[in-house]
Design an enzyme around this catalytic site. Structure first.
Site, PDB file in Angstrom:
ATOM      1  N   ARG A   1      -8.762   8.824  -1.407  1.00 40.82           N
ATOM      2  CA  ARG A   1      -9.819   9.407  -0.558  1.00 40.82           C
ATOM      3  C   ARG A   1     -10.471  10.551  -1.322  1.00 40.82           C
ATOM      4  O   ARG A   1      -9.817  11.164  -2.178  1.00 40.82           O
ATOM      5  CB  ARG A   1      -9.199   9.965   0.718  1.00 40.82           C
ATOM      6  CG  ARG A   1      -8.461   8.927   1.522  1.00 40.82           C
ATOM      7  CD  ARG A   1      -9.342   8.395   2.592  1.00 40.82           C
ATOM      8  NE  ARG A   1      -8.654   7.359   3.352  1.00 40.82           N
ATOM      9  CZ  ARG A   1      -9.181   6.788   4.402  1.00 40.82           C
ATOM     10  NH1 ARG A   1     -10.365   7.136   4.836  1.00 40.82           N
ATOM     11  NH2 ARG A   1      -8.535   5.850   5.050  1.00 40.82           N
TER      12      ARG A   1
ATOM     13  N   GLU B   1      -8.683   0.379  -3.008  1.00 36.69           N
ATOM     14  CA  GLU B   1      -9.576   0.270  -1.853  1.00 36.69           C
ATOM     15  C   GLU B   1     -10.365   1.553  -1.693  1.00 36.69           C
ATOM     16  O   GLU B   1      -9.868   2.634  -2.016  1.00 36.69           O
ATOM     17  CB  GLU B   1      -8.798   0.178  -0.543  1.00 36.69           C
ATOM     18  CG  GLU B   1      -7.710  -0.798  -0.448  1.00 36.69           C
ATOM     19  CD  GLU B   1      -6.924  -0.588   0.850  1.00 36.69           C
ATOM     20  OE1 GLU B   1      -6.301  -1.559   1.253  1.00 36.69           O
ATOM     21  OE2 GLU B   1      -6.942   0.522   1.447  1.00 36.69           O
TER      22      GLU B   1
ATOM     23  N   ASN C   1       0.865  -1.183   0.000  1.00 39.18           N
ATOM     24  CA  ASN C   1       0.000   0.000   0.000  1.00 39.18           C
ATOM     25  C   ASN C   1       0.907   1.241   0.000  1.00 39.18           C
ATOM     26  O   ASN C   1       1.690   1.448   0.934  1.00 39.18           O
ATOM     27  CB  ASN C   1      -0.896  -0.048   1.252  1.00 39.18           C
ATOM     28  CG  ASN C   1      -1.815   1.149   1.366  1.00 39.18           C
ATOM     29  OD1 ASN C   1      -1.407   2.271   1.092  1.00 39.18           O
ATOM     30  ND2 ASN C   1      -3.043   0.913   1.787  1.00 39.18           N
TER      31      ASN C   1
ATOM     32  N   HIS D   1      -4.143  -4.367   7.683  1.00 38.59           N
ATOM     33  CA  HIS D   1      -4.156  -3.298   8.676  1.00 38.59           C
ATOM     34  C   HIS D   1      -3.246  -3.663   9.852  1.00 38.59           C
ATOM     35  O   HIS D   1      -3.441  -4.674  10.506  1.00 38.59           O
ATOM     36  CB  HIS D   1      -5.555  -2.965   9.213  1.00 38.59           C
ATOM     37  CG  HIS D   1      -5.769  -1.472   9.246  1.00 38.59           C
ATOM     38  ND1 HIS D   1      -5.198  -0.683  10.195  1.00 38.59           N
ATOM     39  CD2 HIS D   1      -6.420  -0.654   8.403  1.00 38.59           C
ATOM     40  CE1 HIS D   1      -5.522   0.573   9.933  1.00 38.59           C
ATOM     41  NE2 HIS D   1      -6.254   0.628   8.863  1.00 38.59           N
ATOM     42  N   ASP D   2      -2.259  -2.826  10.062  1.00 45.09           N
ATOM     43  CA  ASP D   2      -1.339  -2.971  11.191  1.00 45.09           C
ATOM     44  C   ASP D   2      -0.515  -4.262  11.160  1.00 45.09           C
ATOM     45  O   ASP D   2       0.006  -4.687  12.199  1.00 45.09           O
ATOM     46  CB  ASP D   2      -2.074  -2.843  12.532  1.00 45.09           C
ATOM     47  CG  ASP D   2      -2.707  -1.466  12.699  1.00 45.09           C
ATOM     48  OD1 ASP D   2      -2.047  -0.474  12.326  1.00 45.09           O
ATOM     49  OD2 ASP D   2      -3.844  -1.384  13.181  1.00 45.09           O
TER      50      ASP D   2
ATOM     51  N   HIS E   1      -3.845  11.775   0.044  1.00 47.79           N
ATOM     52  CA  HIS E   1      -2.601  11.074  -0.331  1.00 47.79           C
ATOM     53  C   HIS E   1      -2.644  10.703  -1.817  1.00 47.79           C
ATOM     54  O   HIS E   1      -2.172  11.459  -2.647  1.00 47.79           O
ATOM     55  CB  HIS E   1      -2.237   9.926   0.617  1.00 47.79           C
ATOM     56  CG  HIS E   1      -3.363   9.117   1.154  1.00 47.79           C
ATOM     57  ND1 HIS E   1      -4.178   8.359   0.366  1.00 47.79           N
ATOM     58  CD2 HIS E   1      -3.811   8.951   2.439  1.00 47.79           C
ATOM     59  CE1 HIS E   1      -5.070   7.740   1.120  1.00 47.79           C
ATOM     60  NE2 HIS E   1      -4.889   8.083   2.391  1.00 47.79           N
TER      61      HIS E   1
ATOM     62  N   HIS F   1      -5.497   3.702  -1.837  1.00 44.97           N
ATOM     63  CA  HIS F   1      -6.777   3.995  -1.188  1.00 44.97           C
ATOM     64  C   HIS F   1      -7.094   5.470  -1.454  1.00 44.97           C
ATOM     65  O   HIS F   1      -6.842   6.325  -0.604  1.00 44.97           O
ATOM     66  CB  HIS F   1      -6.631   3.710   0.314  1.00 44.97           C
ATOM     67  CG  HIS F   1      -7.908   3.657   1.079  1.00 44.97           C
ATOM     68  ND1 HIS F   1      -8.122   2.760   2.095  1.00 44.97           N
ATOM     69  CD2 HIS F   1      -9.039   4.375   0.998  1.00 44.97           C
ATOM     70  CE1 HIS F   1      -9.330   2.943   2.603  1.00 44.97           C
ATOM     71  NE2 HIS F   1      -9.906   3.923   1.957  1.00 44.97           N
TER      72      HIS F   1
END
Ligand code: PXP
Length: 240
Positions: free
Chosen positions: A45, A70, A7, A190-191, A50, A43
């Site tokens: 937005r 995403e 990502n 995620h994480d 970004h 991703h």
């Protein structure tokens, strides 16, 4: 073997801080692929804080591995994805003001809406993954809505893993097994990081793909992106 999708949002965040083209997001994506990444995730937005819409179009032209977009399937996002036609779209229920995604879909409550959206993407030849919490019922309704895959939200996994790895893995087992039973593809994200990734991939060897951004980019500050990708792929190397 579980595939690594990088990502690259954070690279765009850094670029946008100065308004120029340093670092070059497109070059970075290309280099990630050269160093072994098997996919590139973005991703975009609505506020383009970004990844921009222009980035998405540019990346589509140069990504040769799996391109995964995403986002929350609002009309503008859907139009972008349908125009760009990536290999995969991941549906995420994040709100505009959210810093980052922090929960999956309630696929039962939003069943009809999701089923219609999934169908539109599938008709365009785009694989659809639905971001869900580690709850077998959410996995089941994602399958009923027509999803090809689910992406398990691994934020809670990462948090609990730091104290009790076994408990963290056990929490995810019923959802991961439900996906396998229903022949749904399985992604996770995620994480995830160099400490918690290996155990996750080994516990669920049918895991198709992980998408990792924040920790991987932070590791690259110390290790460089080539070595970082090598280490993440090594963590996945015993997965199946
Ligand atoms: N998967 C989804 C759906 C996300 O929203 C994100 C963050 O953009 C990730 C995976 C990657 O998470 P992280 O940046 O913590 O690796």
């Amino acid at each position: 073997m579980t595939r690594l999708s990088v990502n690259i949002n954070k690279v765009a965040t850094l670029r946008n801080a100065r308004g120029g083209n340093l670092p070059d997001v497109e070059k970075f994506a290309h280099d990630c692929e050269r160093f072994g990444a098997e996919g590139i995730t973005v991703h975009p937005r609505p506020d383009e804080r970004h990844i921009t819409r222009a980035d998405v179009y540019a990346l589509k032209e140069l990504v040769t591995t799996e391109f995964n977009i995403e986002g929350n399937p609002e009309p503008a996002f859907m139009d972008l994805v349908l125009a760009v036609k990536p290999a995969q779209v991941t549906l995420v229920p994040d709100s505009r003001e959210q810093l980052t995604s922090n929960h999956g879909w309630d696929t039962k409550a939003h069943f009809a809406k999701l089923a219609a959206i999934i169908q539109r993407f599938k008709n365009a030849g785009i694989r659809v993954s639905v971001f869900v919490d580690a709850d077998p019922e959410m996995v089941e309704y994602a399958a009923k809505a027509g999803a090809d895959r689910v992406e398990l939200y691994t934020g809670p996994y990462a948090e609990i893993y730091a104290q009790d790895p076994q408990r963290a893995l056990n929490m995810y087992r019923p959802a991961a097994e439900k996906a396998r039973e229903l022949k749904l593809g399985l992604n996770a994200g995620h994480d995830l990081n160099l400490h918690n990734l290996k155990d996750f991939a080994e516990a669920f060897p049918w895991l198709d793909e992980v998408s990792i951004g924040h920790a991987l980019i932070a590791d690259a500050l110390y290790l460089g992106i080539e070595e970082t990708i090598k280490q993440y792929k090594y963590a996945l190397s015993n997965s199946n």
